[in-house]
Design a protein around this motif. Structure first.
Motif, short mmCIF file in Angstrom:
data_model
loop_
_atom_site.label_atom_id
_atom_site.label_comp_id
_atom_site.label_asym_id
_atom_site.label_seq_id
_atom_site.Cartn_x
_atom_site.Cartn_y
_atom_site.Cartn_z
N GLU A 252 46.86 44.02 34.12
CA GLU A 252 47.57 44.52 32.95
C GLU A 252 47.27 46.00 32.70
O GLU A 252 48.17 46.79 32.41
N LYS A 253 46.01 46.38 32.83
CA LYS A 253 45.65 47.78 32.64
C LYS A 253 46.31 48.67 33.69
O LYS A 253 46.79 49.77 33.39
N GLU A 254 46.33 48.19 34.91
CA GLU A 254 46.91 48.97 36.01
C GLU A 254 48.40 49.18 35.80
O GLU A 254 48.93 50.28 36.01
N LEU A 255 49.11 48.14 35.39
CA LEU A 255 50.55 48.26 35.19
C LEU A 255 50.88 49.04 33.92
O LEU A 255 51.92 49.69 33.85
N VAL B 38 54.62 50.16 32.59
CA VAL B 38 55.22 48.84 32.46
C VAL B 38 54.89 48.33 31.06
O VAL B 38 53.73 48.21 30.69
N LYS B 39 55.93 47.99 30.29
CA LYS B 39 55.74 47.70 28.87
C LYS B 39 55.45 46.24 28.58
O LYS B 39 54.95 45.93 27.49
N ALA B 40 55.77 45.35 29.48
CA ALA B 40 55.55 43.92 29.22
C ALA B 40 55.31 43.21 30.54
O ALA B 40 55.88 43.55 31.56
N MET B 41 54.46 42.21 30.50
CA MET B 41 54.14 41.45 31.71
C MET B 41 55.15 40.31 31.87
O MET B 41 54.84 39.13 31.70
N THR B 42 56.38 40.67 32.19
CA THR B 42 57.42 39.68 32.42
C THR B 42 58.01 39.89 33.80
O THR B 42 57.85 40.95 34.41
N PHE B 43 58.71 38.87 34.28
CA PHE B 43 59.34 38.96 35.60
C PHE B 43 60.34 40.11 35.65
O PHE B 43 60.44 40.84 36.64
N TYR C 248 42.38 51.47 41.21
CA TYR C 248 41.91 50.14 41.59
C TYR C 248 42.21 49.96 43.08
O TYR C 248 43.35 49.66 43.46
N SER C 249 41.21 50.13 43.90
CA SER C 249 41.42 50.13 45.35
C SER C 249 41.83 48.76 45.89
O SER C 249 42.40 48.67 46.98
N ASN C 250 41.53 47.70 45.14
CA ASN C 250 41.92 46.36 45.58
C ASN C 250 42.73 45.65 44.50
O ASN C 250 42.67 44.44 44.36
N GLY C 251 43.50 46.44 43.74
CA GLY C 251 44.25 45.88 42.63
C GLY C 251 45.67 45.50 43.01
O GLY C 251 46.02 45.35 44.19
#
Length: 477
Positions: A323-326, A331-336, A394-397
């Motif tokens: 979530e932090k990365e996006l 990105v405003k919302a964690m939706t499809f 985030y190298s592995n994010g």
């Protein structure tokens, strides 16, 4: 709960109840909106007896923009005015003088329309004379500001169309002088003829466009979910990363944002069923694998990267970082819709519209063979992606896993769109058309039911299946 359920379970406030009734005040406001949209289109002028006006306050204009999808109402005003003036014009009258009469009639029509709108807004304000809450008081202030601006507009209209100093009240000789300076000379004695009037009708707006507009507005009561989103938008800003109004064929930014809110809720509901999430994951894997096979590419590295991404998303401990990365990617919302459709797919198509110069330089080099071009193109794309990976916080994010998948898909898409293989270009373009078509469909009142979250979710899933089926058929040909 599946990984997709977790990924796309955006937590937002619940919408208002699905069964919606309108009180008298709401009806007044809706009618006033319709009237203001067609400002300048209706009836003749009726002078207004103004009530004492309050001190005008500066209105803070928000950042929203609206895009009107119908023709300018001025065309319709011209038609109404011409019907009045053409009958009263003598055969010897000048065309310029006639145009003044047309303008005067048109202005009169617009001023009475403004009168009608003002009456509706004043009635709306009267209904809230004794506000019972902060929201009611704010609503009253906004209506009063709107009335102040409308009063000012009315004064300006009177100066333009009713004041004797207006250019519209020039005499016939002045009109004739102006005509003599133009491209035409003399007058048209046949201006009143049926043929002339019929030809004039070809130059004005099609009344059916306004009929369709009224029908679409009157049908809004059939979409309670959408109406709830409109009310939500009035009270709370709906976050977005990029305004896609034109891309999805919405008539305004307000319509796009309201539908975006509904679509987010629909995807949230859709992925509550883990089987739906699994279907989407399996379908994405299959479509991209087929695309690689069509271009004679080994899908092994892609499949490894895809499965690594799925395992990464299934781990609950990764979600805080995701979530932090996006969020850093706006990105405003964690939706499809926000993560997959808007951020990943649409941005990828945008990048293909403006490829790096290193890519175009390779493809456009006429002295290189196709095989060498494709190899060089793949190397160029990999170099860009690897450079981006080195800059990741985030190298592995999430983005690191995404770039691994992109290293297999992006060179293929670039070669498909820009390379000489016409069959591959046709397949890639079809894939893009189907994806954009799906986005337009889910924002379409005719294709999806904006009545309840359940109905919209079911229709979106059905549209997705139809587009996937079309792509599968195309890939198998």
């Amino acid at each position: 709960m599946s990984f997709l359920s977790k990924m796309f379970n955006w937590r937002i406030p619940s919408l208002l109840p699905q069964s919606i009734t309108f009180n008298t005040t709401q009806k007044v406001v809706i009618v006033s909106i319709l009237a203001s949209t067609l400002l300048g289109v209706l009836a003749r002028h009726l002078r207004r007896r103004k009530t004492p006006r309050p001190i005008r306050r500066n209105r803070k204009i928000g950042g929203r923009r609206s895009r009107n999808s119908i023709r300018s109402p001025n065309d319709l005003v011209s038609l109404s005015g011409s019907k009045v003036s053409a009958r009263s014009q003598s055969p010897g009258g000048s065309i310029v003088a006639l145009s003044d009469r047309l303008s005067l009639a048109s202005g009169s029509l617009g001023m009475e329309a403004l009168e009608t709108v003002l009456n509706y807004w004043e009635e709306a304000l009267t209904c809230y004379q004794t506000p019972t809450s902060h929201e009611d008081s704010e609503f009253c202030r906004e209506i009063q500001n709107l009335l102040d601006m409308a009063y000012s507009l009315q004064d300006q209209s009177e100066l333009l169309f009713l004041d004797q100093r207006s250019v519209l009240f020039r005499n016939e000789s002045q009109a004739s002088k102006k005509l003599s300076k133009g491209d035409r000379s003399g007058s048209d004695p046949n201006f009143d003829s049926a043929e002339s009037f019929a030809s004039a009708l070809d130059q004005v707006a099609d009344l059916r466009e306004f009929e369709e507009f009224f029908e679409s507005m009157s049908d809004l009561h059939r979409y309670p979910l959408y109406q709830s989103a409109i009310r939500h938008l009035e009270e709370n800003p709906i976050p977005y990363r990029t305004m896609r109004t034109e891309l999805v064929n919405c008539s305004s930014d307000v319509e796009y944002l309201a539908k975006l809110h509904c679509i987010r809720l629909a995807f949230q509901y859709l992925f509550k069923d883990s089987s739906n999430g699994q279907w989407v994951a399996d379908t994405g894997r299959q479509v991209l694998t087929d695309l690689l096979l069509l271009s004679d590419k080994d899908p092994k590295d892609f499949l490894v990267g895809y499965e690594d991404m799925l395992r990464f998303l299934q781990e609950p401990s990764n979600w805080v970082a995701i979530e932090k990365e996006l969020e850093q990617r706006n990105v405003k919302a964690m939706t499809f819709y926000d993560v997959v459709l808007d951020f990943i797919i649409l941005d990828a198509f945008k990048d293909l519209d403006s490829p790096p110069t290193s890519v175009t330089a390779v493809v456009q080099n006429r002295f290189l063979s196709n095989g060498f071009k494709e190899t060089a193109l793949t190397t160029a794309v990999w170099s860009v992606l690897k450079a981006k990976r080195r800059l990741l916080k985030y190298s592995n994010g999430f983005m690191a896993h995404f770039y691994i998948i992109s290293e297999q898909i992006s060179p293929l898409m670039a070669w498909g769109f820009f390379g000489p293989d016409e069959n591959l270009r046709d397949v890639c373009n079809y894939f893009r058309e189907q994806t954009l078509g799906f986005l337009a469909d889910i924002f379409n009142f005719q294709k999806c039911r904006y009545e309840t979250v359940e109905d919209l979710s079911a229709d979106i899933f059905q549209q997705m299946k139809e587009r996937v089926n079309n792509i599968t058929i195309k890939f198998s040909q």
